[in-house]
Design an enzyme around this catalytic site. Structure first.
Site, PDB file in Angstrom:
ATOM      1  NE  ARG A  73      13.654  -4.539  -0.816  1.00 44.61           N
ATOM      2  CZ  ARG A  73      13.979  -5.177   0.302  1.00 44.61           C
ATOM      3  NH1 ARG A  73      13.034  -5.696   1.045  1.00 44.61           N
ATOM      4  NH2 ARG A  73      15.220  -5.266   0.679  1.00 44.61           N
ATOM      5  CD  GLN A  78      12.018  -1.766   1.655  1.00 44.23           C
ATOM      6  OE1 GLN A  78      11.988  -2.941   1.957  1.00 44.23           O
ATOM      7  NE2 GLN A  78      11.204  -1.252   0.747  1.00 44.23           N
ATOM      8  NE  ARG A 135      16.308  -8.546   6.951  1.00 47.63           N
ATOM      9  CZ  ARG A 135      15.075  -8.226   6.567  1.00 47.63           C
ATOM     10  NH1 ARG A 135      14.032  -8.734   7.185  1.00 47.63           N
ATOM     11  NH2 ARG A 135      14.884  -7.393   5.555  1.00 47.63           N
ATOM     12  CB  CYS A 190       9.652  -1.218   3.781  1.00 51.73           C
ATOM     13  SG  CYS A 190       9.648  -1.384   5.575  1.00 51.73           S
TER      14      CYS A 190
HETATM   15  N1   CP Z   1      10.728  -4.861   3.636  1.00 52.34           N
HETATM   16  C1   CP Z   1      11.466  -5.936   3.976  1.00 52.34           C
HETATM   17  O1   CP Z   1      12.693  -5.865   4.136  1.00 52.34           O
HETATM   18  O2   CP Z   1      10.741  -7.065   4.126  1.00 52.34           O
HETATM   19  P1   CP Z   1      11.249  -8.415   4.787  1.00 52.34           P
HETATM   20  O3   CP Z   1      11.562  -8.102   6.218  1.00 52.34           O
HETATM   21  O4   CP Z   1      10.116  -9.368   4.631  1.00 52.34           O
HETATM   22  O5   CP Z   1      12.493  -8.868   4.058  1.00 52.34           O
HETATM   23  N1  NVA Z   2      11.872  -1.179  10.686  1.00 54.84           N
HETATM   24  C1  NVA Z   2      11.455  -2.520  10.359  1.00 54.84           C
HETATM   25  C2  NVA Z   2      11.704  -2.821   8.927  1.00 54.84           C
HETATM   26  C3  NVA Z   2      11.258  -4.192   8.494  1.00 54.84           C
HETATM   27  C4  NVA Z   2      11.575  -4.507   7.053  1.00 54.84           C
HETATM   28  C5  NVA Z   2      12.173  -3.504  11.254  1.00 54.84           C
HETATM   29  O1  NVA Z   2      13.383  -3.378  11.431  1.00 54.84           O
HETATM   30  O2  NVA Z   2      11.531  -4.397  11.782  1.00 54.84           O
END
Ligand code: CP
Ligand code: NVA
Length: 310
Positions: A294, A138, A108, A268
Site C-alpha cells: 500500500r 486498497q 476516511r 485487506c
Molecule cells: N485495509 C485497510 O484499509 O486497513 P485499515 O482500515 O487499517 O486502514
Molecule cells: N469492508 C471493511 C474494510 C476495512 C478496511 C470495512 O469497511 O470495515
C-alpha cells in the site's frame, strides 16, 4: 491537480500509469529505510493532511510513509478535535482552511456525501481513504500486488471474491474489473448480492462478472481468492445475524482447493471469522505483502493527485 475518489471515474490509462510508477519506485528504493526520501524528492515541502472518521492502521501508516518518502510530510487530524464534527464550523470553511495550509487531503469517512461536499470547496486534491461505498486505494494496491506476484497482467487472471457482495471493497473491485478487464467471480449469500446500480454500470462497460451463491463454485479455477470482514465499519446491521448469514461463506482449505493450485489468498485486513487460520497463515496467503504494498501505490496515487505522474 486530480482527485482520487472512485476508480470508476478515473481513466484506465491513468490507473495503469499509477501502477507502473509504483513498480518503478518500489524497485529503485530497495535498500532504503522507511523514512529515507526518494532521490528525486518529487513532493519536497508538500503537506498531506489526513483525517480518519473511522479506525485505520494500514491506510494511516502507508499514507504517512508514502508522503515522507516523496519528500513531504503528513499531519493527521482527529475529527473529534475539529469544530466541524461538533457542528461549530462548516465543511466549506474547513475545506478552505485545509486548502490554504495543506497541499492534499486524504479523508476516511463514514458518509459518502462528505467526500462530495469537501470536493466542492477544496482547491487541493482530495483522496478517498475508504467510505461506506468504496475503498479505491486498497483495491488499486491489490491489483498491484496480484500483478507483482503472478507476474502477468491481471486481465489474464480470474479473480474471486467470497463474502459480502455489497461493501466498499467489493464495489471498488467491481470497478477495477472493468478498468483492468479481468474476470471476477463473486460468491455471496442471496441476501447480500452486489449493488444493482453498480452492476448495471459494469455490464454497460463490458464487465466479466459472474455471481454465485456458493463459495466453492465461485472459487473454481480462480487465480486469486479475496475475502473481507462480514461486518464492515459502517454497517448498521444486527451483527450476529449477519455473521450467521455468512456461515457457508468462510474461506477455508476446501474453498482454496476449488481454486487453482497456485492460487493466492488476499485480505485487506483487519480480519474476522470469514477466513480460517490455516488459510490466512498458510503458504498461499500473501496478506503481509499486500499490506506493505500500500505504501508504494499510495505514493503513486499522491503523485497522480499532484499532477506529477509521468
Ligand atoms: N485495509 C485497510 O484499509 O486497513 P485499515 O482500515 O487499517 O486502514
Ligand atoms: N469492508 C471493511 C474494510 C476495512 C478496511 C470495512 O469497511 O470495515
Amino acid at each position: 491537480m486530480k482527485n482520487f475518489i472512485n476508480l470508476k471515474d478515473i481513466p484506465a490509462k491513468d490507473l495503469k500509469k499509477i501502477l507502473n510508477e509504483a513498480k518503478r519506485r518500489k524497485v529503485k528504493r530497495k535498500k532504503l529505510a522507511a523514512l529515507e526520501v526518494d532521490k528525486d524528492a518529487p513532493l519536497k515541502g508538500k503537506m498531506l493532511v489526513q483525517m480518519f472518521e473511522k479506525s485505520s492502521l494500514r491506510t494511516r501508516l502507508s499514507f504517512y510513509v508514502a508522503i515522507r518518502q516523496l519528500g513531504g510530510g503528513a499531519l493527521t487530524l482527529r475529527p473529534d478535535e475539529l469544530h466541524l464534527s461538533k457542528g461549530g464550523e462548516s465543511i466549506a470553511d474547513t475545506a478552505k482552511i485545509l486548502s490554504t495550509f495543506g497541499n492534499a487531503f486524504m479523508l476516511r469517512t463514514d458518509n459518502d456525501q462528505k467526500l462530495d461536499n469537501f470536493k466542492k470547496y477544496m482547491t487541493i486534491p482530495i483522496i478517498n481513504g475508504l467510505s461506506p461505498s468504496s475503498h479505491p486505494t486498497q483495491v488499486l494496491s491489490d491489483v498491484f500486488t496480484i500483478e507483482e506476484i503472478k507476474k502477468k497482467p491481471i486481465s489474464k487472471l480470474q479473480i474471486c471474491w467470497i463474502g459480502d457482495g455489497n461493501n466498499n471493497v467489493i464495489n471498488s473491485l467491481i470497478e477495477a474489473s472493468v478498468k483492468f478487464s479481468f474476470k471476477l467471480s463473486i460468491g455471496c449469500p442471496k441476501k447480500y448480492q452486489p449493488n444493482k446500480k453498480l452492476l448495471n454500470w459494469s455490464k454497460k462497460n463490458k464487465a466479466q462478472i459472474k455471481i454465485f451463491n456458493d463459495s466453492e463454485k465461485a472459487a473454481t479455477d480462480s487465480d486469486v481468492i479475496f475475502t473481507d470482514k462480514v461486518v464492515s465499519m459502517n454497517d448498521k446491521v444486527n451483527k450476529s445475524k449477519k455473521i450467521k448469514d455468512f456461515k457457508n461463506f468462510k474461506v477455508d482449505s476446501k474453498v482454496m482447493r476449488s481454486a487453482k493450485k497456485d492460487s493466492i489468498f488476499l485480505h485487506c485486513l483487519p480480519r474476522g471469522s470469514e477466513v480460517s487460520d490455516d488459510v490466512f497463515l498458510g503458504k498461499q496467503s500473501k496478506v503481509w505483502q499486500q499490506a506493505l504494498n500500500r505504501i508504494y501505490v499510495q505514493k503513486s496515487i499522491l503523485l497522480y493527485s499532484f499532477g506529477k505522474l509521468r
